[in-house]
Design a protein around this motif. Structure first.
Motif, PDB file in Angstrom:
ATOM      1  N   SER A  64       0.860  -1.185   0.000  1.00  0.00           N
ATOM      2  CA  SER A  64       0.000   0.000   0.000  1.00  0.00           C
ATOM      3  C   SER A  64       0.894   1.232   0.000  1.00  0.00           C
ATOM      4  O   SER A  64       2.065   1.164   0.384  1.00  0.00           O
ATOM      5  CB  SER A  64      -0.921   0.002   1.214  1.00  0.00           C
ATOM      6  N   PHE A  65       0.342   2.343  -0.429  1.00  0.00           N
ATOM      7  CA  PHE A  65       1.074   3.601  -0.372  1.00  0.00           C
ATOM      8  C   PHE A  65       0.071   4.747  -0.402  1.00  0.00           C
ATOM      9  O   PHE A  65      -1.068   4.585  -0.833  1.00  0.00           O
ATOM     10  CB  PHE A  65       2.107   3.716  -1.493  1.00  0.00           C
ATOM     11  N   ASN A  66       0.494   5.899   0.088  1.00  0.00           N
ATOM     12  CA  ASN A  66      -0.371   7.078   0.133  1.00  0.00           C
ATOM     13  C   ASN A  66      -0.232   7.852  -1.166  1.00  0.00           C
ATOM     14  O   ASN A  66       0.883   8.179  -1.584  1.00  0.00           O
ATOM     15  CB  ASN A  66       0.000   7.973   1.319  1.00  0.00           C
ATOM     16  N   VAL A  67      -1.351   8.143  -1.788  1.00  0.00           N
ATOM     17  CA  VAL A  67      -1.356   8.882  -3.045  1.00  0.00           C
ATOM     18  C   VAL A  67      -1.709  10.331  -2.761  1.00  0.00           C
ATOM     19  O   VAL A  67      -2.666  10.616  -2.044  1.00  0.00           O
ATOM     20  CB  VAL A  67      -2.389   8.284  -4.027  1.00  0.00           C
ATOM     21  N   SER A  68      -0.904  11.245  -3.306  1.00  0.00           N
ATOM     22  CA  SER A  68      -1.190  12.667  -3.153  1.00  0.00           C
ATOM     23  C   SER A  68      -0.748  13.396  -4.421  1.00  0.00           C
ATOM     24  O   SER A  68       0.072  12.883  -5.196  1.00  0.00           O
ATOM     25  CB  SER A  68      -0.459  13.232  -1.930  1.00  0.00           C
ATOM     26  N   ALA A  69      -1.314  14.558  -4.640  1.00  0.00           N
ATOM     27  CA  ALA A  69      -0.955  15.357  -5.811  1.00  0.00           C
ATOM     28  C   ALA A  69       0.549  15.599  -5.828  1.00  0.00           C
ATOM     29  O   ALA A  69       1.163  15.864  -4.802  1.00  0.00           O
ATOM     30  CB  ALA A  69      -1.714  16.678  -5.788  1.00  0.00           C
ATOM     31  N   GLY A  70       1.122  15.462  -6.997  1.00  0.00           N
ATOM     32  CA  GLY A  70       2.562  15.665  -7.168  1.00  0.00           C
ATOM     33  C   GLY A  70       3.384  14.397  -7.065  1.00  0.00           C
ATOM     34  O   GLY A  70       4.572  14.401  -7.412  1.00  0.00           O
ATOM     35  N   LEU A  71       2.775  13.294  -6.610  1.00  0.00           N
ATOM     36  CA  LEU A  71       3.505  12.032  -6.478  1.00  0.00           C
ATOM     37  C   LEU A  71       3.878  11.510  -7.864  1.00  0.00           C
ATOM     38  O   LEU A  71       3.053  11.430  -8.766  1.00  0.00           O
ATOM     39  CB  LEU A  71       2.637  10.997  -5.757  1.00  0.00           C
ATOM     40  N   ARG A  72       5.167  11.190  -8.045  1.00  0.00           N
ATOM     41  CA  ARG A  72       5.649  10.610  -9.309  1.00  0.00           C
ATOM     42  C   ARG A  72       5.311   9.130  -9.303  1.00  0.00           C
ATOM     43  O   ARG A  72       5.613   8.422  -8.345  1.00  0.00           O
ATOM     44  CB  ARG A  72       7.152  10.820  -9.472  1.00  0.00           C
ATOM     45  N   VAL A  73       4.671   8.659 -10.373  1.00  0.00           N
ATOM     46  CA  VAL A  73       4.228   7.270 -10.477  1.00  0.00           C
ATOM     47  C   VAL A  73       4.532   6.748 -11.874  1.00  0.00           C
ATOM     48  O   VAL A  73       4.956   7.493 -12.747  1.00  0.00           O
ATOM     49  CB  VAL A  73       2.705   7.149 -10.191  1.00  0.00           C
ATOM     50  N   GLU A  74       4.299   5.457 -12.077  1.00  0.00           N
ATOM     51  CA  GLU A  74       4.353   4.854 -13.401  1.00  0.00           C
ATOM     52  C   GLU A  74       3.051   4.109 -13.610  1.00  0.00           C
ATOM     53  O   GLU A  74       2.537   3.468 -12.701  1.00  0.00           O
ATOM     54  CB  GLU A  74       5.539   3.905 -13.538  1.00  0.00           C
ATOM     55  N   GLY A  75       2.514   4.208 -14.828  1.00  0.00           N
ATOM     56  CA  GLY A  75       1.282   3.514 -15.178  1.00  0.00           C
ATOM     57  C   GLY A  75       1.538   2.546 -16.318  1.00  0.00           C
ATOM     58  O   GLY A  75       2.371   2.804 -17.196  1.00  0.00           O
ATOM     59  N   TYR A  76       0.833   1.422 -16.292  1.00  0.00           N
ATOM     60  CA  TYR A  76       1.019   0.374 -17.302  1.00  0.00           C
ATOM     61  C   TYR A  76       0.019   0.592 -18.433  1.00  0.00           C
ATOM     62  O   TYR A  76      -1.186   0.575 -18.227  1.00  0.00           O
ATOM     63  CB  TYR A  76       0.824  -0.996 -16.661  1.00  0.00           C
ATOM     64  N   LEU A  77       0.527   0.807 -19.660  1.00  0.00           N
ATOM     65  CA  LEU A  77      -0.301   1.042 -20.833  1.00  0.00           C
ATOM     66  C   LEU A  77       0.442   0.555 -22.068  1.00  0.00           C
ATOM     67  O   LEU A  77       1.637   0.845 -22.225  1.00  0.00           O
ATOM     68  CB  LEU A  77      -0.621   2.537 -20.960  1.00  0.00           C
ATOM     69  N   ASN A  78      -0.238  -0.163 -22.942  1.00  0.00           N
ATOM     70  CA  ASN A  78       0.373  -0.661 -24.179  1.00  0.00           C
ATOM     71  C   ASN A  78       1.643  -1.473 -23.927  1.00  0.00           C
ATOM     72  O   ASN A  78       2.656  -1.285 -24.587  1.00  0.00           O
ATOM     73  CB  ASN A  78       0.654   0.482 -25.160  1.00  0.00           C
ATOM     74  N   ASP A  79       1.593  -2.349 -22.923  1.00  0.00           N
ATOM     75  CA  ASP A  79       2.680  -3.284 -22.600  1.00  0.00           C
ATOM     76  C   ASP A  79       3.956  -2.626 -22.085  1.00  0.00           C
ATOM     77  O   ASP A  79       5.017  -3.227 -22.106  1.00  0.00           O
ATOM     78  CB  ASP A  79       3.007  -4.176 -23.811  1.00  0.00           C
ATOM     79  N   CYS A  80       3.864  -1.386 -21.618  1.00  0.00           N
ATOM     80  CA  CYS A  80       5.021  -0.679 -21.075  1.00  0.00           C
ATOM     81  C   CYS A  80       4.614   0.110 -19.847  1.00  0.00           C
ATOM     82  O   CYS A  80       3.448   0.439 -19.653  1.00  0.00           O
ATOM     83  CB  CYS A  80       5.586   0.316 -22.097  1.00  0.00           C
ATOM     84  N   TRP A  81       5.610   0.439 -19.019  1.00  0.00           N
ATOM     85  CA  TRP A  81       5.422   1.323 -17.877  1.00  0.00           C
ATOM     86  C   TRP A  81       5.819   2.730 -18.296  1.00  0.00           C
ATOM     87  O   TRP A  81       6.915   2.945 -18.804  1.00  0.00           O
ATOM     88  CB  TRP A  81       6.271   0.867 -16.699  1.00  0.00           C
ATOM     89  N   TRP A  82       4.916   3.691 -18.082  1.00  0.00           N
ATOM     90  CA  TRP A  82       5.116   5.080 -18.494  1.00  0.00           C
ATOM     91  C   TRP A  82       5.163   5.980 -17.258  1.00  0.00           C
ATOM     92  O   TRP A  82       4.379   5.805 -16.334  1.00  0.00           O
ATOM     93  CB  TRP A  82       3.967   5.539 -19.376  1.00  0.00           C
ATOM     94  N   PRO A  83       6.068   6.997 -17.264  1.00  0.00           N
ATOM     95  CA  PRO A  83       6.132   7.898 -16.120  1.00  0.00           C
ATOM     96  C   PRO A  83       4.946   8.853 -16.102  1.00  0.00           C
ATOM     97  O   PRO A  83       4.393   9.199 -17.161  1.00  0.00           O
ATOM     98  CB  PRO A  83       7.445   8.656 -16.356  1.00  0.00           C
ATOM     99  N   GLY A  84       4.545   9.236 -14.911  1.00  0.00           N
ATOM    100  CA  GLY A  84       3.460  10.184 -14.761  1.00  0.00           C
ATOM    101  C   GLY A  84       3.511  10.843 -13.400  1.00  0.00           C
ATOM    102  O   GLY A  84       4.422  10.597 -12.599  1.00  0.00           O
ATOM    103  N   GLU A  85       2.530  11.688 -13.153  1.00  0.00           N
ATOM    104  CA  GLU A  85       2.432  12.396 -11.887  1.00  0.00           C
ATOM    105  C   GLU A  85       0.971  12.513 -11.507  1.00  0.00           C
ATOM    106  O   GLU A  85       0.122  12.806 -12.360  1.00  0.00           O
ATOM    107  CB  GLU A  85       3.047  13.792 -12.035  1.00  0.00           C
ATOM    108  N   VAL A  86       0.669  12.249 -10.247  1.00  0.00           N
ATOM    109  CA  VAL A  86      -0.700  12.375  -9.757  1.00  0.00           C
ATOM    110  C   VAL A  86      -1.049  13.867  -9.741  1.00  0.00           C
ATOM    111  O   VAL A  86      -0.299  14.682  -9.199  1.00  0.00           O
ATOM    112  CB  VAL A  86      -0.836  11.777  -8.343  1.00  0.00           C
ATOM    113  N   VAL A  87      -2.194  14.208 -10.369  1.00  0.00           N
ATOM    114  CA  VAL A  87      -2.577  15.615 -10.444  1.00  0.00           C
ATOM    115  C   VAL A  87      -3.750  15.950  -9.537  1.00  0.00           C
ATOM    116  O   VAL A  87      -3.962  17.108  -9.193  1.00  0.00           O
ATOM    117  CB  VAL A  87      -2.896  16.053 -11.896  1.00  0.00           C
ATOM    118  N   GLU A  88      -4.579  14.986  -9.181  1.00  0.00           N
ATOM    119  CA  GLU A  88      -5.671  15.259  -8.230  1.00  0.00           C
ATOM    120  C   GLU A  88      -6.068  14.023  -7.482  1.00  0.00           C
ATOM    121  O   GLU A  88      -5.769  12.936  -7.845  1.00  0.00           O
ATOM    122  CB  GLU A  88      -6.890  15.867  -8.907  1.00  0.00           C
TER     123      GLU A  88
END
Length: 88
Positions: A64-88
């Motif tokens: 588990s982890f705490n999600v908050s705006a600005g947190l850098r994350v990776e999301g799985y899409l089209n068979d790859c992990w892509w960088p992103g950032e939580v915006v809300e």
């Protein structure tokens, strides 16, 4: 050999995306890997020689982890992990 790794892409349209692979053989200047989800024109698993700088160990997923705006994350899409950032 047989280590599970992720390879960062240097292909147009896939920059900064991480794809899963297995190390087939290792050397001082890089490794031959076999991608888990990508195939060549004949339907065989795609293999490529990659430098050590483009590789990382498969990250562990936290229970588990705490999600908050600005947190850098990776999301799985089209068979790859892509960088992103939580915006809300």
């Amino acid at each position: 050999e047989n280590d599970k790794v992720e390879i960062i892409s240097n292909e147009p349209g896939f920059s900064d995306a991480w794809a899963t692979a297995t190390v087939v053989s290792a050397g001082k200047d890089g490794c031959y890997v076999e991608y888990s989800k990508f195939v060549d024109g004949s339907g065989k698993q795609l293999r490529e020689k990659v430098s050590h700088e483009r590789m990382r160990h498969v990250p562990l997923f936290p229970a588990s982890f705490n999600v908050s705006a600005g947190l850098r994350v990776e999301g799985y899409l089209n068979d790859c992990w892509w960088p992103g950032e939580v915006v809300e």
